[in-house]
Design an enzyme around this catalytic site. Sequence first.
Site, PDB file in Angstrom:
ATOM      1  N   ASN A  14      42.783  43.910  41.045  1.00 30.44           N
ATOM      2  CA  ASN A  14      44.339  43.447  40.109  1.00 30.44           C
ATOM      3  C   ASN A  14      44.776  44.295  40.497  1.00 30.44           C
ATOM      4  O   ASN A  14      44.757  45.227  39.915  1.00 30.44           O
ATOM      5  CB  ASN A  14      43.892  42.326  39.180  1.00 30.44           C
ATOM      6  CG  ASN A  14      45.050  42.259  38.398  1.00 30.44           C
ATOM      7  OD1 ASN A  14      46.408  42.483  38.416  1.00 30.44           O
ATOM      8  ND2 ASN A  14      45.128  42.739  36.863  1.00 30.44           N
ATOM      9  N   LYS A  16      48.298  45.018  39.851  1.00 31.76           N
ATOM     10  CA  LYS A  16      48.817  44.521  38.334  1.00 31.76           C
ATOM     11  C   LYS A  16      50.457  45.160  39.380  1.00 31.76           C
ATOM     12  O   LYS A  16      50.666  44.628  40.380  1.00 31.76           O
ATOM     13  CB  LYS A  16      48.360  45.453  37.662  1.00 31.76           C
ATOM     14  CG  LYS A  16      47.212  45.334  37.269  1.00 31.76           C
ATOM     15  CD  LYS A  16      46.451  46.180  36.029  1.00 31.76           C
ATOM     16  CE  LYS A  16      45.564  45.891  35.557  1.00 31.76           C
ATOM     17  NZ  LYS A  16      44.402  46.708  34.613  1.00 31.76           N
ATOM     18  N   HIS A 105      45.236  37.268  31.674  1.00 33.79           N
ATOM     19  CA  HIS A 105      45.147  38.460  31.765  1.00 33.79           C
ATOM     20  C   HIS A 105      45.589  39.458  29.875  1.00 33.79           C
ATOM     21  O   HIS A 105      46.317  39.074  29.906  1.00 33.79           O
ATOM     22  CB  HIS A 105      45.978  39.323  32.657  1.00 33.79           C
ATOM     23  CG  HIS A 105      45.235  40.589  33.202  1.00 33.79           C
ATOM     24  ND1 HIS A 105      45.575  41.901  31.957  1.00 33.79           N
ATOM     25  CD2 HIS A 105      44.362  41.695  33.854  1.00 33.79           C
ATOM     26  CE1 HIS A 105      44.794  42.884  32.399  1.00 33.79           C
ATOM     27  NE2 HIS A 105      44.102  42.985  33.174  1.00 33.79           N
ATOM     28  N   GLU A 107      46.595  41.631  29.536  1.00 34.63           N
ATOM     29  CA  GLU A 107      48.343  42.603  29.723  1.00 34.63           C
ATOM     30  C   GLU A 107      49.086  40.884  29.192  1.00 34.63           C
ATOM     31  O   GLU A 107      50.368  41.861  28.289  1.00 34.63           O
ATOM     32  CB  GLU A 107      48.298  43.255  30.847  1.00 34.63           C
ATOM     33  CG  GLU A 107      47.257  44.632  30.588  1.00 34.63           C
ATOM     34  CD  GLU A 107      46.669  45.264  31.944  1.00 34.63           C
ATOM     35  OE1 GLU A 107      47.388  45.112  33.115  1.00 34.63           O
ATOM     36  OE2 GLU A 107      45.949  46.397  32.075  1.00 34.63           O
ATOM     37  N   GLU A 178      36.703  40.766  29.956  1.00 39.18           N
ATOM     38  CA  GLU A 178      37.347  41.882  30.475  1.00 39.18           C
ATOM     39  C   GLU A 178      37.703  42.880  29.096  1.00 39.18           C
ATOM     40  O   GLU A 178      38.837  42.786  28.008  1.00 39.18           O
ATOM     41  CB  GLU A 178      38.902  41.898  31.179  1.00 39.18           C
ATOM     42  CG  GLU A 178      38.908  41.591  32.522  1.00 39.18           C
ATOM     43  CD  GLU A 178      39.594  42.120  33.214  1.00 39.18           C
ATOM     44  OE1 GLU A 178      39.226  42.543  34.287  1.00 39.18           O
ATOM     45  OE2 GLU A 178      41.037  41.763  32.596  1.00 39.18           O
ATOM     46  N   GLY A 184      41.455  50.403  31.982  1.00 40.74           N
ATOM     47  CA  GLY A 184      42.447  51.708  32.172  1.00 40.74           C
ATOM     48  C   GLY A 184      42.349  52.534  31.788  1.00 40.74           C
ATOM     49  O   GLY A 184      41.636  53.114  31.725  1.00 40.74           O
ATOM     50  N   SER A 227      37.470  49.172  33.923  1.00 46.10           N
ATOM     51  CA  SER A 227      37.087  50.932  34.405  1.00 46.10           C
ATOM     52  C   SER A 227      35.857  50.142  35.162  1.00 46.10           C
ATOM     53  O   SER A 227      34.797  51.494  35.540  1.00 46.10           O
ATOM     54  CB  SER A 227      36.984  51.755  33.187  1.00 46.10           C
ATOM     55  OG  SER A 227      38.067  51.466  32.264  1.00 46.10           O
TER      56      SER A 227
HETATM   57  P1  PGA Z   1      41.003  48.601  35.575  1.00 45.17           P
HETATM   58  O1  PGA Z   1      42.087  47.048  34.661  1.00 45.17           O
HETATM   59  O2  PGA Z   1      39.580  48.533  36.524  1.00 45.17           O
HETATM   60  O3  PGA Z   1      42.533  49.892  35.543  1.00 45.17           O
HETATM   61  O4  PGA Z   1      39.930  48.928  34.004  1.00 45.17           O
HETATM   62  C1  PGA Z   1      41.048  46.235  35.538  1.00 45.17           C
HETATM   63  C2  PGA Z   1      41.646  45.368  35.338  1.00 45.17           C
HETATM   64  O5  PGA Z   1      42.959  44.584  33.918  1.00 45.17           O
HETATM   65  O6  PGA Z   1      42.001  43.691  36.059  1.00 45.17           O
END
Ligand code: PGA
Length: 269
Positions: A14, A16, A105, A107, A178, A184, A227
Amino acid sequence: MAQAATRTLLIGGNWKCNLTKTEATELANGLKKLNTSKVDVVVSPISLHLDLVSNILKGEDAKDSESNVMVSSQNVSATGTGAYTGEIAPTQLLDSGINWTIIGHSERREYYNETDEIVKTKITNALNAGLNVIACLGETADERKANDTEKVIKRQLEAIVNGVSEESQWKQMVIAYEPVWAIGKNPDGTSRKPCDSAEAQNVCLNYIRVNLPANVKDNVRILYGGSVKPGNAAELIAKADIDGFLVGGASLKANDFGGIIKAAQDSLQ
Ligand code: PGA
């Protein structure tokens, strides 16, 4: 070891809201050099770069080889085509050769008010149009602290399950667990740690898989996201109900993403 015999491992990247056109081109070209055998790989650039990335991966250039890395949208409209300013409908993704979308997601839930109801509608419309869907769910740090993980996951999962109108459509569905607290960076810029592998396995099996419809539950892929890095991927993928990853930060570097893909491949041996 994950149930590789029945469920092909899937590694999603992803991207983003990151990367310029030049950077996305470079990353897509880097992905073409990776060994992606034995697993499914899907990457998700911003909408504006879907065509660009998909053309590079498909090897538009005749002398170029075709990669089996697939391309996904990060989001899709809850409505169809028509007077819906700013939206991209499921049929328009398919028309552009994009067969996948991420939905729900954290976010989008946090910053764009995406409720369970909206997630459900988006899933229904996407599946009915023929898209494959990576549906995300996960608890926040506060919800975990309050011991509400099970309750939250069950509520989010119910909306996802209700979005699937026909049993045959489960073939198009992937679920990504997740935990929001593992995604993040911390507000101070330090990297977060992934969920402990035993805790992630517990959620994937006892809160997610067992609550899927009986006829499909053993075939649906459940990913872990938050992560994931080349250094921690092997421990996570070793868990029986983690069938792959949704990777954010580490998917922006072809080498790191390749390391995660390799950990998944190695788990099959
Ligand atoms: P990250 O994000 O690997 O940067 O923690 C995962 C995600 O939001 O899909």
